[in-house]
Design an enzyme around this catalytic site. Structure first.
Site, short mmCIF file in Angstrom:
data_model
loop_
_atom_site.label_atom_id
_atom_site.label_comp_id
_atom_site.label_asym_id
_atom_site.label_seq_id
_atom_site.Cartn_x
_atom_site.Cartn_y
_atom_site.Cartn_z
N HIS A 137 56.56 70.46 55.83
CA HIS A 137 55.89 71.80 55.67
C HIS A 137 54.59 71.44 55.45
O HIS A 137 54.10 70.51 54.56
CB HIS A 137 56.44 72.62 54.56
N CYS A 170 57.43 79.30 51.83
CA CYS A 170 57.20 78.08 52.63
C CYS A 170 58.53 77.30 53.21
O CYS A 170 58.68 76.69 54.05
CB CYS A 170 56.44 76.88 51.79
N ASN A 205 47.70 75.81 56.00
CA ASN A 205 49.07 76.12 55.39
C ASN A 205 49.45 77.33 55.96
O ASN A 205 49.20 78.53 55.69
CB ASN A 205 49.16 76.26 54.05
#
Ligand code: UT7
Length: 332
Positions: free
Chosen positions: A259, A114, A289
């Site tokens: 993020h 991430c 995500n």
């Protein structure tokens, strides 16, 4: 030392939209649970034969090149962030170099999940700062829908992740007050196994066994509560560091691009810093995500919506598997 500026951004998401209601048919979950716990309403899944991690990266890169108004041959280096490469090896950087039809330029893959895009941006920034390269293409791209399992045992992970790609063009600039003002990168490998995919790795003689399929060890494992708790603290720390390092306070910030891990994490950070809604960019509702792709997709959308303009002070921040976390402060 030179300065580097983001001069263009682009993104590509697969056309296949999968809603929470679609997932209700595959596992014991509900639209209500997913919306309340994550903010996600839908995500995109790749189409086999059409989308791959490198091809989605290519489509995002083409848009970033067009947005930047450069010729692709100006690109000196590719930095490609992904946890879901087309092949175990080689990485996606070289596949993108081939797809773009570029000469034998440098192509580097970043494996920081991430935080991968910010790590990649930082690497590109250093190459430009030292004068080694003038123009670097940084890509975050992920195909994650094929390594989650649509089952009750994997539902806490399956509902979160999505596919897509984002890209930026970073270029040398003479304007000292603009561009990437700083990047801060962190890791804590003590917590590697709290969010990881154990197999097929290289620790065992038999890299893949039938048992791994049945016991779920080919799937991603996540201690969601622990990740959540660390994420909110680390986000706060690295955003604060980015601001204080550059002698700014939170009121100077025009846009936070976190993020897109969970809307509750982003809301928590926003409340902590008392940031109004218009100063935080979220699109997890549409894409879930997308790991290394989430920040460049968000930047590209924010730019297209006019929320990023010349002089906008943008902070990007990420947290994820590793654990790794990172921030970047940028004067556009
Ligand atoms: O990208 C960076 C890395 N990832 C993250 O940042 C993720 C961080 N963590 C999270 O976002 C959250 O922990 C999750 C969204 C993954 C989970 O939310 P939570 O509020 O922490 O739920 P939980 O894991 O504590 O589970 C609560 C309940 C459990 O049931 P019981 O034991 O209370 O009966 C789970 O089994 O929710 C259940 N559950 C589900 N129910 C319906 C877990 N997943 C689902 C699901 N649908 N998909």
């Amino acid at each position: 030392m030179y300065q580097s500026r983001i001069i263009g951004a682009g993104h590509y998401v697969p056309e296949n939209i999968v809603t929470n209601k679609d997932l209700e048919k595959l596992m014991n979950t509900t639209d209500e649970w997913i919306t309340e716990r994550t903010g996600i309403k839908e995500r995109r899944y790749f189409t086999e034969g059409k989308d791959t991690t490198s091809l989605m990266g290519f489509k995002a890169a083409e848009k970033a090149i067009q947005h930047a108004g450069i010729e692709k041959n100006e690109i000196d280096m590719i930095v490609f962030a992904t946890l879901s490469p087309d092949y175990y090896f080689p990485g996606c950087g070289v596949l993108l170099q081939k797809e773009l039809g570029l000469p034998n330029i440098a192509a580097l893959d970043v494996r920081n999940q991430c935080s991968g895009f910010i790590y990649g941006l930082s690497v590109a920034d250093q190459f430009i700062k030292t004068g080694m390269y003038r123009t670097v293409l940084v890509v975050g791209s992920e195909t994650q829908s094929n390594f989650v399992e649509y089952s009750d045992r994997h539902r806490h992970i399956a509902v979160i992740f999505g596919d897509g790609a984002g890209a930026v063009i970073l270029q040398r600039s003479e304007e000292k007050q603009k561009g990437i003002l700083s990047t801060h990168l962190y890791s804590d490998g003590n917590l590697a196994e709290e969010l990881y995919c154990p197999h097929p790795g290289t620790r065992l003689k038999n890299r893949i066994t039938p048992e791994m399929i049945t016991d779920g060890s080919l799937l991603a494992h996540m201690n969601g509560n622990l990740v959540f708790k660390h994420a909110v603290n680390r986000f706060e720390e690295c955003i604060s560091t980015a601001l204080t390092h550059n002698q700014y306070t939170i009121t100077d910030l025009d846009l936070l691009i976190p993020h897109q891990a969970n809307l509750r994490i982003a809301d928590f950070i926003a409340r902590k810093f008392q940031l109004p809604d218009e100063k935080v960019f979220n699109n997890i509702q549409k894409y879930g995500n997308t790991t290394a792709a989430s920040i460049p997709i968000a930047l590209s959308e924010a730019w297209a919506e006019g929320r990023v303009k010349e002089n906008t002070l943008v902070c990007m921040a990420a947290f994820g598997s590793g654990f790794t976390w990172a921030s970047a402060l940028i004067r556009m």
